[in-house]
Design an enzyme around this catalytic site. Sequence first.
Site, PDB file in Angstrom:
ATOM      1  N   CYS A  88      13.048  78.181  15.090  1.00  0.00           N
ATOM      2  CA  CYS A  88      12.362  77.007  14.547  1.00  0.00           C
ATOM      3  C   CYS A  88      13.165  75.759  14.900  1.00  0.00           C
ATOM      4  O   CYS A  88      14.375  75.789  14.911  1.00  0.00           O
ATOM      5  CB  CYS A  88      12.283  77.086  13.025  1.00  0.00           C
ATOM      6  SG  CYS A  88      11.181  78.358  12.439  1.00  0.00           S
TER       7      CYS A  88
ATOM      8  N   GLU B 205      -5.133  87.986  37.003  1.00  0.00           N
ATOM      9  CA  GLU B 205      -3.898  88.091  36.226  1.00  0.00           C
ATOM     10  C   GLU B 205      -2.854  88.813  37.075  1.00  0.00           C
ATOM     11  O   GLU B 205      -3.170  89.747  37.805  1.00  0.00           O
ATOM     12  CB  GLU B 205      -4.207  88.862  34.923  1.00  0.00           C
ATOM     13  CG  GLU B 205      -3.047  89.496  34.220  1.00  0.00           C
ATOM     14  CD  GLU B 205      -2.021  88.498  33.660  1.00  0.00           C
ATOM     15  OE1 GLU B 205      -2.421  87.458  33.113  1.00  0.00           O
ATOM     16  OE2 GLU B 205      -0.818  88.773  33.816  1.00  0.00           O
TER      17      GLU B 205
ATOM     18  N   CYS C 147      -0.015  75.644  27.229  1.00  0.00           N
ATOM     19  CA  CYS C 147       1.020  75.721  26.192  1.00  0.00           C
ATOM     20  C   CYS C 147       2.143  74.741  26.488  1.00  0.00           C
ATOM     21  O   CYS C 147       3.183  74.782  25.851  1.00  0.00           O
ATOM     22  CB  CYS C 147       1.541  77.152  26.061  1.00  0.00           C
ATOM     23  SG  CYS C 147       2.134  77.815  27.620  1.00  0.00           S
TER      24      CYS C 147
ATOM     25  N   CYS D 118      12.687  86.662   8.406  1.00  0.00           N
ATOM     26  CA  CYS D 118      12.142  85.553   9.197  1.00  0.00           C
ATOM     27  C   CYS D 118      10.797  85.157   8.594  1.00  0.00           C
ATOM     28  O   CYS D 118       9.946  86.013   8.364  1.00  0.00           O
ATOM     29  CB  CYS D 118      11.964  85.952  10.659  1.00  0.00           C
ATOM     30  SG  CYS D 118      11.056  84.702  11.587  1.00  0.00           S
TER      31      CYS D 118
ATOM     32  N   ASP E 130      -5.497  79.208  32.062  1.00  0.00           N
ATOM     33  CA  ASP E 130      -4.609  79.316  30.894  1.00  0.00           C
ATOM     34  C   ASP E 130      -3.240  79.757  31.394  1.00  0.00           C
ATOM     35  O   ASP E 130      -2.793  80.869  31.120  1.00  0.00           O
ATOM     36  CB  ASP E 130      -5.204  80.349  29.912  1.00  0.00           C
ATOM     37  CG  ASP E 130      -4.401  80.454  28.625  1.00  0.00           C
ATOM     38  OD1 ASP E 130      -3.447  79.681  28.438  1.00  0.00           O
ATOM     39  OD2 ASP E 130      -4.728  81.337  27.804  1.00  0.00           O
TER      40      ASP E 130
HETATM   41  N1  SAH Z   1      -5.587  83.870  28.843  1.00  0.00           N
HETATM   42  C1  SAH Z   1      -4.736  84.889  28.319  1.00  0.00           C
HETATM   43  C2  SAH Z   1      -3.311  84.869  28.844  1.00  0.00           C
HETATM   44  C3  SAH Z   1      -2.621  83.547  28.882  1.00  0.00           C
HETATM   45  S1  SAH Z   1      -0.878  83.594  29.089  1.00  0.00           S
HETATM   46  C4  SAH Z   1      -4.735  84.869  26.809  1.00  0.00           C
HETATM   47  O1  SAH Z   1      -5.115  83.891  26.196  1.00  0.00           O
HETATM   48  O2  SAH Z   1      -4.353  85.879  26.211  1.00  0.00           O
HETATM   49  C5  SAH Z   1      -0.647  83.393  30.783  1.00  0.00           C
HETATM   50  C6  SAH Z   1      -0.889  84.640  31.586  1.00  0.00           C
HETATM   51  O3  SAH Z   1      -0.696  84.309  32.967  1.00  0.00           O
HETATM   52  C7  SAH Z   1       0.043  85.805  31.314  1.00  0.00           C
HETATM   53  O4  SAH Z   1      -0.727  86.942  31.062  1.00  0.00           O
HETATM   54  C8  SAH Z   1       0.861  85.958  32.608  1.00  0.00           C
HETATM   55  O5  SAH Z   1       1.186  87.297  32.885  1.00  0.00           O
HETATM   56  C9  SAH Z   1      -0.092  85.407  33.631  1.00  0.00           C
HETATM   57  N2  SAH Z   1       0.480  84.840  34.878  1.00  0.00           N
HETATM   58  C10 SAH Z   1       1.666  84.236  35.070  1.00  0.00           C
HETATM   59  N3  SAH Z   1       1.759  83.756  36.321  1.00  0.00           N
HETATM   60  C11 SAH Z   1       0.586  84.054  36.948  1.00  0.00           C
HETATM   61  C12 SAH Z   1       0.065  83.795  38.259  1.00  0.00           C
HETATM   62  N4  SAH Z   1       0.775  83.137  39.162  1.00  0.00           N
HETATM   63  N5  SAH Z   1      -1.173  84.230  38.540  1.00  0.00           N
HETATM   64  C13 SAH Z   1      -1.912  84.903  37.618  1.00  0.00           C
HETATM   65  N6  SAH Z   1      -1.469  85.175  36.366  1.00  0.00           N
HETATM   66  C14 SAH Z   1      -0.239  84.752  36.034  1.00  0.00           C
END
Ligand code: SAH
Length: 564
Positions: free
Chosen positions: A93, A347, A429, A174, A402
């Site tokens: 935190c 992914e 994020c 925690c 994402d």
């Molecule tokens: N949309 C999903 C995951 C988001 S987190 C959800 O909301 O649950 C980001 C994801 O991107 C992770 O699963 C990670 O493994 C993947 N990732 C990281 N680098 C990447 C890349 N270059 N190409 C495709 N996926 C990737």
Amino acid sequence: MKYSFMSEKKNHQIEKNDIVTITIEDISNNGEGIGKYNGYTLFVKDTVVGDVAEVKVIKAKKTYGYGKLLSLVSPSPDRVKARCPIARQCGGCQIQEMSYESQLRFKEKLVVNNLERLGGILPCTYELEPIIGMEEPWHYRNKAQFPVGVDKNGRIVMGFYAGRTHSIIETKECFLGDPVNEQILAMVREFMEENHVSAYDEEKHTGVVRHVLIRKGFHTGQIMVCIVINDEKLKSSEKLVEKLYKFAGMTSISISVNREKTNVIMGNTIKTLWGKPYIEDIIGDIRYQISPLSFFQVNPVQTEKLYAKALEYAGLTGKETVWDLYCGIGTISLFLAKNSRKVYGVEIIPQAIENARENARINGIENAEFFVGKAEEVLPEFYEREMKQTGQKPTADVIVVDPPRKGCDEVLLQTIISMEPKRVVYVSCDSATLARDLKFLREKGYEVKKVQAVDQFGHTVHVETVVLLSQRKPDDVIEVEIELDELDLTSAESKATYKEIQEYVLKEHGLKVSNLYISQVKRKCGIEVGENYNLPKSKDSRQPQCPAEKEKAIKYALEHFGMI
Ligand code: SAH
């Protein structure tokens, strides 16, 4: 502002070990309070905006330094007592001493500021929806990864890393995680002590148990424990299983081998010791299988709100072709699939894609297809292949991204643009890389319509953001032209004086710009500056030209004052 024994000193003489009293006026992206001592900026951990604090300077650079909070002369009205006794030491935190309301204000401001500062996106150009906070900002995490090590007396320690270090602080309780975590950790510790299984020593790269990963499906109550080890196998692992398997909700017990000298927590493979290779959880009305290596949002309650927003921004009617890039186990993809013609997910982690395919199957979803690979490779390759095979460029109606904190690769963004989706939904994020990527998309014909911050990580400085971008249509230009026609140009011109523009550029970008440069940029932007104002005397006479960096800064100022 008051000071202690600094009366003789000038601001630039601030030195290490000085003690000063300052008012905290702002907060950094890392959650440190920011205050000024005679113009000299100090970053002070554990302070809150509004605190008047006595601070010891622990590092003094030329224009800024770091301070340690010694005492509070008068606490901020936004300050609350931390629930956790080790909130200040623990790196988990950063802002537990801020009231939750002020945490939300900080996060929303962080997003807006990053979009403006790093992306050049002015707040008045998009709709900012009020940040979605948590109803209960405690015990919200469904996952914890506890590092394991030994203290100086050789005793096993399990807990969290202290802020910015790798020294482990023992955690008794925690307040962000689920209470089952501590009970499970106690069992793992007992197993290690009884069976002489050693803890990992990061410096020497010796010892066995590195991390304990615990995940819980909040809706299903299913629990997963994965022990990350620096060995090929875990000796007496059957004794560990004996201890854990009767624990209420236990569904999956596994090990992951990680023998590398690395900060990466998990190894590449998983061996199930007992139960299933995954746990299940539910978001909305979709059931998901999650294996230890797969990403799954850590805050299931807020995730539901986040995905609902992403779905709303996608604006689906059931007919669309949609891409979900960085799809993990297909979480967002399956939501989208229910409302569109076809969804493609991409992914990088193969186990996550296995989960995604299985998740589509168990939910009876047949219009989702998944690819393993890097989004920045899979999408461009798909694009090229389709072009070759059909002679037409493949398009998409909606593309959702994402990505992890580092954001999207430019090659990917370029391919997205080539596919001409009507809408792009960007879930992020990290608002800094988000701003960078939005800047790129805006330059290539997309505009930011809506921005929604969602707090998934109370008491930390992190925040999730969903952004809706839409393709700028030729119609939009006409609209703007009509508006411009109606505008009184003289008032647009007189919105800011040269002096105001100079001051703005200096304040925001630290650059000094002359009237000549401002007039050059205004002219370039089509703003009237008076026929002969600052024009060269004759065609041959040489006049300094505004450098690119200053031109950009002046344009931001013109944008800021609503002049372009
Ligand atoms: N949309 C999903 C995951 C988001 S987190 C959800 O909301 O649950 C980001 C994801 O991107 C992770 O699963 C990670 O493994 C993947 N990732 C990281 N680098 C990447 C890349 N270059 N190409 C495709 N996926 C990737």
